[in-house]
Design a protein around this motif. Sequence first.
Motif, PDB file in Angstrom:
ATOM      1  N   ILE A 121       0.687  -1.207   0.061  1.00  0.00           N
ATOM      2  CA  ILE A 121       0.029   0.084   0.118  1.00  0.00           C
ATOM      3  C   ILE A 121       0.889   1.160  -0.106  1.00  0.00           C
ATOM      4  CG2 ILE A 121      -1.927   1.035   1.028  1.00  0.00           C
ATOM      5  CD1 ILE A 121      -2.414  -1.233   2.756  1.00  0.00           C
ATOM      6  N   LYS A 122       0.676   2.008  -0.893  1.00  0.00           N
ATOM      7  CA  LYS A 122       1.450   3.336  -1.133  1.00  0.00           C
ATOM      8  C   LYS A 122       0.704   4.631  -1.157  1.00  0.00           C
ATOM      9  CE  LYS A 122       4.894   2.653  -3.953  1.00  0.00           C
ATOM     10  NZ  LYS A 122       5.381   2.320  -5.378  1.00  0.00           N
ATOM     11  N   ALA A 123       1.009   5.717  -0.466  1.00  0.00           N
ATOM     12  CA  ALA A 123       0.603   6.987  -0.546  1.00  0.00           C
ATOM     13  C   ALA A 123       0.733   7.414  -1.963  1.00  0.00           C
ATOM     14  CB  ALA A 123       1.114   7.950   0.588  1.00  0.00           C
ATOM     15  N   ALA A 124      -0.488   7.740  -2.725  1.00  0.00           N
ATOM     16  CA  ALA A 124      -0.228   8.422  -3.915  1.00  0.00           C
ATOM     17  C   ALA A 124       0.437   9.518  -4.059  1.00  0.00           C
ATOM     18  CB  ALA A 124      -1.684   8.297  -4.621  1.00  0.00           C
TER      19      ALA A 124
ATOM     20  N   CYS B  10      -1.429   3.599   7.104  1.00  0.00           N
ATOM     21  CA  CYS B  10      -1.068   4.124   5.872  1.00  0.00           C
ATOM     22  C   CYS B  10      -1.755   5.574   5.611  1.00  0.00           C
ATOM     23  CB  CYS B  10      -1.063   3.048   4.626  1.00  0.00           C
ATOM     24  SG  CYS B  10      -0.420   3.888   3.193  1.00  0.00           S
ATOM     25  N   GLN B  11      -3.112   5.524   5.645  1.00  0.00           N
ATOM     26  CA  GLN B  11      -3.697   6.618   5.130  1.00  0.00           C
ATOM     27  C   GLN B  11      -3.665   7.709   6.322  1.00  0.00           C
ATOM     28  OE1 GLN B  11      -7.649   4.897   4.707  1.00  0.00           O
ATOM     29  NE2 GLN B  11      -7.672   4.921   2.647  1.00  0.00           N
ATOM     30  N   ARG B  12      -3.499   7.743   7.466  1.00  0.00           N
ATOM     31  CA  ARG B  12      -2.976   8.585   8.558  1.00  0.00           C
ATOM     32  C   ARG B  12      -1.818   9.053   8.421  1.00  0.00           C
ATOM     33  NH1 ARG B  12      -5.197   4.678  12.421  1.00  0.00           N
ATOM     34  NH2 ARG B  12      -3.070   4.249  12.718  1.00  0.00           N
ATOM     35  N   GLU B  13      -0.893   8.283   7.924  1.00  0.00           N
ATOM     36  CA  GLU B  13       0.509   8.777   7.790  1.00  0.00           C
ATOM     37  C   GLU B  13       0.701   9.628   6.492  1.00  0.00           C
ATOM     38  OE1 GLU B  13       3.802   6.519   9.417  1.00  0.00           O
ATOM     39  OE2 GLU B  13       4.268   6.374   7.294  1.00  0.00           O
ATOM     40  N   ALA B  14      -0.288   9.252   5.651  1.00  0.00           N
ATOM     41  CA  ALA B  14      -0.134  10.092   4.303  1.00  0.00           C
ATOM     42  C   ALA B  14      -0.573  11.136   4.440  1.00  0.00           C
ATOM     43  CB  ALA B  14      -0.841   9.076   3.139  1.00  0.00           C
ATOM     44  N   ALA B  15      -1.793  11.416   5.094  1.00  0.00           N
ATOM     45  CA  ALA B  15      -2.820  12.712   5.415  1.00  0.00           C
ATOM     46  C   ALA B  15      -2.002  13.404   6.242  1.00  0.00           C
ATOM     47  CB  ALA B  15      -4.092  12.229   5.992  1.00  0.00           C
TER      48      ALA B  15
ATOM     49  N   LYS C 155       7.404  12.774  11.446  1.00  0.00           N
ATOM     50  CA  LYS C 155       6.708  12.241  10.281  1.00  0.00           C
ATOM     51  C   LYS C 155       6.627  10.899  10.110  1.00  0.00           C
ATOM     52  CE  LYS C 155       7.774  16.484   7.680  1.00  0.00           C
ATOM     53  NZ  LYS C 155       8.212  17.225   6.473  1.00  0.00           N
ATOM     54  N   MET C 156       6.944  10.121  11.326  1.00  0.00           N
ATOM     55  CA  MET C 156       6.752   8.744  11.087  1.00  0.00           C
ATOM     56  C   MET C 156       5.767   8.436  12.248  1.00  0.00           C
ATOM     57  SD  MET C 156       8.376   7.785   8.638  1.00  0.00           S
ATOM     58  CE  MET C 156       8.920   6.245   8.467  1.00  0.00           C
ATOM     59  N   GLU C 157       5.172   7.269  11.985  1.00  0.00           N
ATOM     60  CA  GLU C 157       4.303   6.481  13.142  1.00  0.00           C
ATOM     61  C   GLU C 157       5.182   5.849  13.970  1.00  0.00           C
ATOM     62  OE1 GLU C 157       0.491   5.228  11.996  1.00  0.00           O
ATOM     63  OE2 GLU C 157      -0.235   6.976  11.297  1.00  0.00           O
TER      64      GLU C 157
END
Length: 703
Positions: free
Chosen positions: A165-168, A192-197, A657-659
Motif C-alpha cells: 500500500i503506497k500513498a499516491a 498508511c492513510q493516517r500517515e499519508a494525510a 513524520k513517522m508513526e
Amino acid sequence: MAARHSPGMFDKILIANRGEIACRVMRTARRLGVRTVAVYSEADANARHVRLADEAVCIGPAPARESYLDAARILEAAHKTGAQAVHPGYGFLSENAAFADACAAAGVVFIGPPAAAIRAMGSKSEAKKLMGTAAVPLTPGYHGDDQTPALLHGEADKIGYPVLIKAAAGGGGKGMRLVERSADFADALASCQREAAASFGNAHVLIEKYITRPRHIEIQVFADTHGNCVHLFERDCSVQRRHQKVLEEAPAPGMTPERRRAMGEAAVAAARAVGYVGAGTVEFIANQDGSFYFMEMNTRLQVEHPVTEMITGQDLVEWQLRVAAGEALPLRQEQLSIRGHAIEARIYAEDASRGFLPSTGRLLRLVAPAENLNVRVDSGVEEGDEITPHYDPMIAKLIVWDGGNENARDAALARMRRALADWRIAGVTTNIDFLSRLVACPAFAQADLDTGLIERSRVFLFPEAAPAPRDALLVAAVGELLAEEESARQKAQASGDPWSPWQARDGWRLNLASSRTLIFRDGEQLVEVSVRYGSNEGGSGGGVAGSWQLTCLGESSLARGRRLEDDRFAVEIDDRRLVASVVSVTEKGAARRIVFLNGSTWPLERHDPLHLVEAGGRSGAGGRLTAPMPGKIVALLAPVGQPLERGAPLLILEAMKMEHTITAPQAGTVNGFRYAVGDQVADGAELVDFAIASAAQANAAER
C-alpha cells in the motif's frame, strides 16, 4: 509553464529548504558567483545553512506547516530580498505544483520542473496511467480513484499477497505498508492513510503487487527547455529500512550494458512524456532476472545525487541552475560516461537497536572523516548544533568513491569502512555502528542485493547487546586519568605557585605506592578499573614513571597515554598501541563517557559512589510506559481493562513524520491512558497506566 530566466546566470537565489541540501546549493552558487538567501524557522535561527547564506529571512515558527511549507512567506522573502529564483531542495515544497505556479505568478523562477510535470508525476496512480501510454513497463496493481476501504481490500485480494500500500502523493517511505495477508489489510490501510494525510495532506493510496526480492534501481534524468533530455546512469538504492534508503551506490552492481541502455531509454521516455525540465529521478523495481517495472518519478533532486556526481564528474546542482537560467544541457548523452564506483551512507541521529527510533539533542562532539578526492561529507550541521524533533534527523551524508578497474566497488567499500570508523559524534545516538556492520555484511559486500537485505541479515546486523570490551574500559580509564592531569596543569598555571608538587595529579607518594579505583557503569553492570601509579623520580611505588598499572576484569596491564594533535589520544597497553577518543557528557545528572575505539562506540558512565546521582529513568518502575521522544498521539489501540499479551499494540505516537507503535512490555492490562488522540507529549512523558500481570495471569494470556 514556469517562468524562465533569460540565458545568463542568476544574481541571487533563495533556497527554500534547510539542512545539508541548503548548504550544498549555497556552495555551488558561491562557486558560480551567485548570492544566496536562506529562509529559516524560529527553531533554525542558528542553523548552519543560515550562517552560510549571504542573507537570511525568518519565515515562522518551528512546525514545518507554519514555516518551510508556507509558500506565501517564502515568496514574500524572495520579493523582499530581490531573489530572482527559488531552489526548493528536496522535501517540503520541492514537488508542490501549486508552489511552482505561485513562483511563476510572482515572476520568480522555480528551479525545478514545470508545474504540469509535477502534477503528472505527483500522483502515483496518474503517473502509472501516463507511463502505460508511454510504453514504460508497469507493476501489476490498482491505481484507481475509488478509495472505499472495502474496494481497496478486494483489489488487494485480487492482486494476491503480498501487496504494497503506497500513498499516491508520497515519498521517502512515508505512507507505505507491506501487507502479507488479507487479515492484516484493514489495519495497515488505516495506518498508511493516517500517515499519508499527516505527511502530504492527501490520504489517497494505490496498491501494487509486492515483488519478491526486488531491487530498487533508479535512473537520474535531466532535461532542458531546448528539447534535450539525457540520463546520467543508474543508482542502486535497494538497501532500505521501512522503505527508506540507507545505502546508495552507483553504478548498480551486476548491471549489463544492455539493461542499462533499456532502463535509461525508459527513463528518458518517461521524462519526455510529461514535458520534463531540470533534474528528476525515475525509479524502477527490478527483478533478479533483469526485468524491471516503473515505480514512480521524483520530480526533484534526490538525497543520493552525490553518487551520480562522483561517477560522472558532474555537478548536478550547477546543471539545475544553468537549465533554470535558460541554458542548454552542458553535455549530450554520448558525452556522458561512468568512471569508478561510489557509495553513500546516510548518517542519522537514530537508534538502530530500537527500531531506528530518532534521537534528539545537542551535538556535543561532531568530528567527520577528512575530505579528499575519495571521501566527501555533505552536512547541514556542525558541532554545537541541535537535532530537534521538528525535522528529519539526518546529520550528514558520507560519500566515498574509488576509480579503480573491476575492483572499484571493493575499493570503495574499504574506503567506506574506514571513513565510518573516523566519525566521532556525541550528544545523540547515531546509526554509525549499524552502518559499519551493514557495509561489512556478507550480503552487501557480495552485492547480493534486494530491498529485504536488512531484514534477512538481522542476525548479523542486530547482534545481542554485548558488554564493553576490556580495551574500551582501559581506554576510558586512561582518558579519565589524562583529563585529570590536564585539569591539574591548568589549575596550577592559574595559581600563584604553578610548580608546587601539591598541584600535580601524578600519584606521587613518599613511602607508599599510590592506587585508586575507577568505576564505570556499562549498561546495568558496574565495572572496576584498579589504578596503580608508576613511580616518579624519588618515589617508592615501583613500576615505570608516567605509567599506570591497570587491573580490569581480572587481568592487569601496563598502560601509558598521551594526547595527539586533535581530540584523540594514543594509548599503549602492554605491547600494543591504540588510538582512541573519549568524550565526556553530563546528561540527566549522569557523568557519561563515550569511547570511540576501532570504529565502534561504547557508552559508559562514570560512577562515583561519593557523589551518586541516579540517571533519570533507570529504575524503570513496573508498569510505566514513557514517550521515547516528543510527538503527537494519533491513535489509542488497546481496550482499557482487558488482559493483553506481551507486544500488544497500545497506542501510536507520531514523531518526525513517522508513526511509532508503543507496545506492551509484558502481559498486563491498561488501566487508562494519560493523553488523548491529538495531544502533544514531551520526551519521557508517561503515556499509559499499565498494570503488569501476575505469572499466572501472563500464562493464561499466552494460552
